[in-house]
Scaffold this motif. Structure first.
Motif, PDB file in Angstrom:
ATOM      1  N   MET A   1       0.810   5.634  10.598  1.00  0.00           N
ATOM      2  CA  MET A   1       0.789   6.268   9.277  1.00  0.00           C
ATOM      3  C   MET A   1      -0.438   5.783   8.498  1.00  0.00           C
ATOM      4  N   ARG A   2      -0.764   4.499   8.629  1.00  0.00           N
ATOM      5  CA  ARG A   2      -1.960   3.958   7.972  1.00  0.00           C
ATOM      6  C   ARG A   2      -3.230   4.542   8.590  1.00  0.00           C
ATOM      7  N   VAL A   3      -3.254   4.661   9.917  1.00  0.00           N
ATOM      8  CA  VAL A   3      -4.421   5.237  10.582  1.00  0.00           C
ATOM      9  C   VAL A   3      -4.653   6.660  10.079  1.00  0.00           C
ATOM     10  N   ILE A   4      -3.597   7.444   9.981  1.00  0.00           N
ATOM     11  CA  ILE A   4      -3.707   8.820   9.502  1.00  0.00           C
ATOM     12  C   ILE A   4      -4.220   8.844   8.063  1.00  0.00           C
ATOM     13  N   ARG A   5      -3.689   7.992   7.238  1.00  0.00           N
ATOM     14  CA  ARG A   5      -4.112   7.929   5.831  1.00  0.00           C
ATOM     15  C   ARG A   5      -5.571   7.476   5.731  1.00  0.00           C
ATOM     16  N   ILE A   6      -5.933   6.428   6.467  1.00  0.00           N
ATOM     17  CA  ILE A   6      -7.317   5.949   6.474  1.00  0.00           C
ATOM     18  C   ILE A   6      -8.242   7.064   6.966  1.00  0.00           C
ATOM     19  N   GLY A   7      -7.827   7.761   8.035  1.00  0.00           N
ATOM     20  CA  GLY A   7      -8.637   8.853   8.569  1.00  0.00           C
ATOM     21  C   GLY A   7      -8.892   9.929   7.532  1.00  0.00           C
ATOM     22  N   GLY A   8      -7.869  10.280   6.771  1.00  0.00           N
ATOM     23  CA  GLY A   8      -8.036  11.293   5.726  1.00  0.00           C
ATOM     24  C   GLY A   8      -9.020  10.843   4.652  1.00  0.00           C
ATOM     25  N   ILE A   9      -8.900   9.588   4.241  1.00  0.00           N
ATOM     26  CA  ILE A   9      -9.808   9.052   3.225  1.00  0.00           C
ATOM     27  C   ILE A   9     -11.239   9.010   3.755  1.00  0.00           C
TER      28      ILE A   9
ATOM     29  N   ASP B   1       0.848  -1.184   0.000  1.00  0.00           N
ATOM     30  CA  ASP B   1       0.000   0.000   0.000  1.00  0.00           C
ATOM     31  C   ASP B   1       0.889   1.241   0.000  1.00  0.00           C
ATOM     32  N   TYR B   2       0.266   2.389   0.054  1.00  0.00           N
ATOM     33  CA  TYR B   2       0.983   3.661   0.035  1.00  0.00           C
ATOM     34  C   TYR B   2       2.014   3.731   1.156  1.00  0.00           C
ATOM     35  N   VAL B   3       1.639   3.281   2.347  1.00  0.00           N
ATOM     36  CA  VAL B   3       2.548   3.369   3.497  1.00  0.00           C
ATOM     37  C   VAL B   3       3.757   2.466   3.292  1.00  0.00           C
TER      38      VAL B   3
ATOM     39  N   ALA C   1       5.182   1.759   0.517  1.00  0.00           N
ATOM     40  CA  ALA C   1       6.050   2.470  -0.430  1.00  0.00           C
ATOM     41  C   ALA C   1       6.755   3.647   0.246  1.00  0.00           C
ATOM     42  N   ALA C   2       6.016   4.394   1.068  1.00  0.00           N
ATOM     43  CA  ALA C   2       6.622   5.549   1.748  1.00  0.00           C
ATOM     44  C   ALA C   2       7.707   5.102   2.722  1.00  0.00           C
ATOM     45  N   VAL C   3       7.429   4.056   3.495  1.00  0.00           N
ATOM     46  CA  VAL C   3       8.413   3.552   4.454  1.00  0.00           C
ATOM     47  C   VAL C   3       9.652   3.054   3.705  1.00  0.00           C
ATOM     48  N   ALA C   4       9.446   2.345   2.615  1.00  0.00           N
ATOM     49  CA  ALA C   4      10.590   1.857   1.825  1.00  0.00           C
ATOM     50  C   ALA C   4      11.431   3.023   1.315  1.00  0.00           C
ATOM     51  N   GLU C   5      10.780   4.065   0.845  1.00  0.00           N
ATOM     52  CA  GLU C   5      11.518   5.249   0.380  1.00  0.00           C
ATOM     53  C   GLU C   5      12.289   5.893   1.525  1.00  0.00           C
ATOM     54  N   TRP C   6      11.650   6.036   2.688  1.00  0.00           N
ATOM     55  CA  TRP C   6      12.332   6.628   3.838  1.00  0.00           C
ATOM     56  C   TRP C   6      13.519   5.766   4.267  1.00  0.00           C
ATOM     57  N   ASN C   7      13.353   4.456   4.197  1.00  0.00           N
ATOM     58  CA  ASN C   7      14.442   3.572   4.610  1.00  0.00           C
ATOM     59  C   ASN C   7      15.660   3.692   3.703  1.00  0.00           C
ATOM     60  N   THR C   8      15.491   4.140   2.470  1.00  0.00           N
ATOM     61  CA  THR C   8      16.650   4.358   1.586  1.00  0.00           C
ATOM     62  C   THR C   8      17.419   5.612   1.986  1.00  0.00           C
ATOM     63  N   GLN C   9      16.790   6.456   2.793  1.00  0.00           N
ATOM     64  CA  GLN C   9      17.424   7.709   3.216  1.00  0.00           C
ATOM     65  C   GLN C   9      18.374   7.514   4.394  1.00  0.00           C
TER      66      GLN C   9
ATOM     67  N   ALA D   1       4.497   2.693  11.109  1.00  0.00           N
ATOM     68  CA  ALA D   1       3.703   2.424   9.909  1.00  0.00           C
ATOM     69  C   ALA D   1       2.224   2.240  10.243  1.00  0.00           C
ATOM     70  N   LEU D   2       1.935   1.622  11.390  1.00  0.00           N
ATOM     71  CA  LEU D   2       0.538   1.443  11.795  1.00  0.00           C
ATOM     72  C   LEU D   2      -0.170   2.791  11.880  1.00  0.00           C
TER      73      LEU D   2
END
Length: 170
Positions: free
Chosen positions: A30-38, A5-7, A9-17, A27-28
């Protein structure tokens, strides 16, 4: 391979940093925040169909939960996610629409109580039926054990943020 899911992908991108931030651990939430927005966007669309604002939906829901009791504006404010300054104009708009009415508080000569009208009750019942059906649809794929574990984990986090409560309207 599991679906990402989006999270993910975002976590994977952050982990490359190579940061020291614990993105995997949050991540949990982050998903709650994303679900809440939707879900908030879905609620806004539902409210538009019922000619309501999200705060009005919350206030009508709080009054419906308390029905047939009336609520003071302070109790109503506690049952919503609104600021106390937004409550008077919100009640004014709901009263103009014929969805609530103000009554003199028999215990406080200066106070008022807010009562859900028949029209308000019918409107919020219809809107709630749609909202609850959508939420039930979203949790339907979860098994009983997943649902219980998820509820328990999120309850712990919510208790850390809000503390325990006796009820939602007073």
């Amino acid at each position: 391979m599991r679906e990402r899911d989006y999270v993910d992908a975002a976590v994977a991108e952050w982990n490359t940093q190579k940061t020291q931030r614990p993105f995997d651990d949050v991540a949990l939430l982050m998903r709650v925040i994303r679900i809440g927005g939707i879900l908030e966007r879905e609620l806004a669309a539902l409210c538009t169909r019922f000619n309501l604002k999200a705060g009005q939906f919350q206030a009508l829901s709080a009054l419906r939960r308390a029905y047939p009791r009336t609520l003071t504006p302070s109790e109503l404010n506690h049952g919503t996610l609104l600021t106390s300054g937004a409550m008077t104009p919100l009640i004014d708009r709901l009263e103009e629409k014929g969805l609530v009415k103000r009554l003199a508080d028999p215990d406080d000569r200066r106070g008022v109580r807010v009562e859900l009208t028949r029209a308000g009750c019918a409107l919020i019942d219809e809107a709630l039926d749609e909202r609850i059906a959508r939420l039930a649809e979203l949790v339907a794929p979860l098994g009983d054990a997943e649902l219980v574990k998820s509820e328990s984990a999120l309850r712990k986090i919510l208790l850390l943020l809000e503390g325990p409560t006796e009820n939602t309207t007073s």
